[in-house]
Design a protein around this motif. Sequence first.
Motif, PDB file in Angstrom:
ATOM      1  N   ARG A  15      -1.926  -0.865   1.785  1.00  0.00           N
ATOM      2  CA  ARG A  15      -1.983   0.344   2.608  1.00  0.00           C
ATOM      3  C   ARG A  15      -3.418   0.888   2.705  1.00  0.00           C
ATOM      4  NH1 ARG A  15       2.408  -1.012   4.061  1.00  0.00           N
ATOM      5  NH2 ARG A  15       4.373   0.126   3.878  1.00  0.00           N
ATOM      6  N   VAL A  16      -4.167   0.813   1.616  1.00  0.00           N
ATOM      7  CA  VAL A  16      -5.559   1.272   1.639  1.00  0.00           C
ATOM      8  C   VAL A  16      -6.368   0.450   2.642  1.00  0.00           C
ATOM      9  CG1 VAL A  16      -7.695   1.460   0.314  1.00  0.00           C
ATOM     10  CG2 VAL A  16      -5.532   2.208  -0.705  1.00  0.00           C
ATOM     11  N   VAL A  17      -6.182  -0.857   2.579  1.00  0.00           N
ATOM     12  CA  VAL A  17      -6.911  -1.732   3.504  1.00  0.00           C
ATOM     13  C   VAL A  17      -6.499  -1.444   4.942  1.00  0.00           C
ATOM     14  CG1 VAL A  17      -7.338  -4.129   4.179  1.00  0.00           C
ATOM     15  CG2 VAL A  17      -7.188  -3.513   1.750  1.00  0.00           C
ATOM     16  N   ASN A  18      -5.196  -1.289   5.161  1.00  0.00           N
ATOM     17  CA  ASN A  18      -4.692  -1.026   6.511  1.00  0.00           C
ATOM     18  C   ASN A  18      -5.185   0.298   7.060  1.00  0.00           C
ATOM     19  OD1 ASN A  18      -2.175   0.406   8.122  1.00  0.00           O
ATOM     20  ND2 ASN A  18      -2.450  -1.761   8.689  1.00  0.00           N
ATOM     21  N   ALA A  19      -5.222   1.326   6.206  1.00  0.00           N
ATOM     22  CA  ALA A  19      -5.644   2.661   6.646  1.00  0.00           C
ATOM     23  C   ALA A  19      -7.160   2.785   6.681  1.00  0.00           C
ATOM     24  CB  ALA A  19      -5.047   3.727   5.728  1.00  0.00           C
ATOM     25  N   ALA A  26      -2.932   7.429   1.171  1.00  0.00           N
ATOM     26  CA  ALA A  26      -2.186   8.473   0.479  1.00  0.00           C
ATOM     27  C   ALA A  26      -1.266   9.211   1.442  1.00  0.00           C
ATOM     28  CB  ALA A  26      -3.152   9.448  -0.199  1.00  0.00           C
ATOM     29  N   GLU A  27      -1.760   9.461   2.656  1.00  0.00           N
ATOM     30  CA  GLU A  27      -0.947  10.162   3.655  1.00  0.00           C
ATOM     31  C   GLU A  27       0.231   9.296   4.088  1.00  0.00           C
ATOM     32  OE1 GLU A  27      -1.500  12.286   8.046  1.00  0.00           O
ATOM     33  OE2 GLU A  27      -3.247  11.656   6.875  1.00  0.00           O
ATOM     34  N   GLN A  28      -0.010   8.000   4.307  1.00  0.00           N
ATOM     35  CA  GLN A  28       1.072   7.099   4.699  1.00  0.00           C
ATOM     36  C   GLN A  28       2.159   7.019   3.632  1.00  0.00           C
ATOM     37  OE1 GLN A  28      -0.250   3.168   5.767  1.00  0.00           O
ATOM     38  NE2 GLN A  28      -1.702   3.882   7.312  1.00  0.00           N
ATOM     39  N   PRO A  32      -0.471  11.747  -3.731  1.00  0.00           N
ATOM     40  CA  PRO A  32      -1.786  12.361  -3.872  1.00  0.00           C
ATOM     41  C   PRO A  32      -2.877  11.282  -3.815  1.00  0.00           C
ATOM     42  CG  PRO A  32      -0.275  13.159  -5.572  1.00  0.00           C
ATOM     43  CD  PRO A  32       0.395  12.006  -4.909  1.00  0.00           C
ATOM     44  N   ARG A  33      -4.041  11.647  -3.272  1.00  0.00           N
ATOM     45  CA  ARG A  33      -5.144  10.689  -3.188  1.00  0.00           C
ATOM     46  C   ARG A  33      -5.561  10.205  -4.573  1.00  0.00           C
ATOM     47  NH1 ARG A  33     -10.485   9.832  -3.307  1.00  0.00           N
ATOM     48  NH2 ARG A  33     -11.503   8.769  -1.545  1.00  0.00           N
ATOM     49  N   SER A  34      -5.486  11.093  -5.547  1.00  0.00           N
ATOM     50  CA  SER A  34      -5.869  10.724  -6.909  1.00  0.00           C
ATOM     51  C   SER A  34      -4.948   9.640  -7.474  1.00  0.00           C
ATOM     52  CB  SER A  34      -5.858  11.950  -7.821  1.00  0.00           C
ATOM     53  OG  SER A  34      -4.561  12.543  -7.843  1.00  0.00           O
ATOM     54  N   THR A  35      -3.666   9.699  -7.103  1.00  0.00           N
ATOM     55  CA  THR A  35      -2.716   8.686  -7.562  1.00  0.00           C
ATOM     56  C   THR A  35      -3.045   7.324  -6.959  1.00  0.00           C
ATOM     57  OG1 THR A  35      -0.948  10.323  -7.834  1.00  0.00           O
ATOM     58  CG2 THR A  35      -0.276   8.022  -7.630  1.00  0.00           C
ATOM     59  N   VAL A  36      -3.361   7.311  -5.661  1.00  0.00           N
ATOM     60  CA  VAL A  36      -3.727   6.062  -4.996  1.00  0.00           C
ATOM     61  C   VAL A  36      -4.950   5.447  -5.677  1.00  0.00           C
ATOM     62  CG1 VAL A  36      -4.565   5.043  -2.845  1.00  0.00           C
ATOM     63  CG2 VAL A  36      -2.693   6.718  -2.798  1.00  0.00           C
ATOM     64  N   SER A  37      -5.961   6.261  -5.931  1.00  0.00           N
ATOM     65  CA  SER A  37      -7.189   5.767  -6.567  1.00  0.00           C
ATOM     66  C   SER A  37      -6.895   5.243  -7.973  1.00  0.00           C
ATOM     67  CB  SER A  37      -8.225   6.895  -6.623  1.00  0.00           C
ATOM     68  OG  SER A  37      -9.403   6.452  -7.273  1.00  0.00           O
TER      69      SER A  37
END
Length: 323
Positions: A15-19, A26-28, A32-37
């Motif tokens: 998802r990070v690569v796609n976005a 994180a929005e998709q 939270p952005r912190s969780t994705v990181s």
Amino acid sequence: MPASPDPFDLVIFARVVNAGSFGGAAEQLGLPRSTVSRRITVLEGLLGEKVLQRTTRRVVLTEMGQRILVPAEQIAQEIDGVVAIAEHRQAIPSGQLRVSVPADLAGISLAPMLAAFSVAYPEVQLELDLSPRYVDVIAESYDLAIRVDGAVQDQRLTTRHLIDLGIGLYAAPSYLQRRGRPDDPRALTKHDILVLLGGGTPIPWKLEKGGEIIPTDVKPRRVAANSYELLFRLAMLGAGIAAMPDLFAAPHAAAGELVRVLPDWTMRPATVRAVFPSRQLMPRKTRAFLDAMLSFLKPSTPRDPAFAEAARALGFGDGSLPL
């Protein structure tokens, strides 16, 4: 050998690569952005290499990231497919629905409801078992079973009361013209009695009025059978007097094909229940069938629009179902 990564971390990576950013992913995902990181960092720790190079404006795939992108995207697509199937099945009843129903109830009364259900929900493949035995709902992979009387002993099953069926005595006008109409329960012993068998034993008749209970001797019976439907057909043909659920007989009494005998006297009603593995996470197909059954047995119950429309399409007027 490195530890296996969490499949969801691979989905997050895809998802990070796609976005093109952590924030977009994180929005998709609704995270939270912190969780994705943090999950990407965990993934990299398990793989022993960086998969993304972070900059202030974008993320760039490393060589390891390029190598794992395709399998990560495949995992994400598979998960999306599972979610899509679940969403569809919750929105539209679909799939195989295995139901155990007493043959008499299905054959005499439920055929219109079953026809309307099959038209209303074309993506459901309805499989009915009409054998007289009590199926093991869980062991035999049934979605639902309809039971008439008898306590449900299996604690793993959930029970839902559907209706109490009133039972009365009925005979054809031709029989009553030939043999006369009894005016008292005691006079029944002089008539041709059609008796239901339960476990090979005739089920006794106990007629009640105003607190008075009169047992009727059914031993001098003319016919005994373990089928309400057969007794119903015999009564319709003038072979004798039968005790049967009002649900079966009422439409034919209204048409003049049957007559209620001793109408002031009643018999113990038969309780109809639905049993199923669990009320939690019930498939939409099972809930739709339960709702259709309830709206058929209790016409005042709200009816699903698709079911009502199917009834109209089959010629049942305003959506009411003939008994």
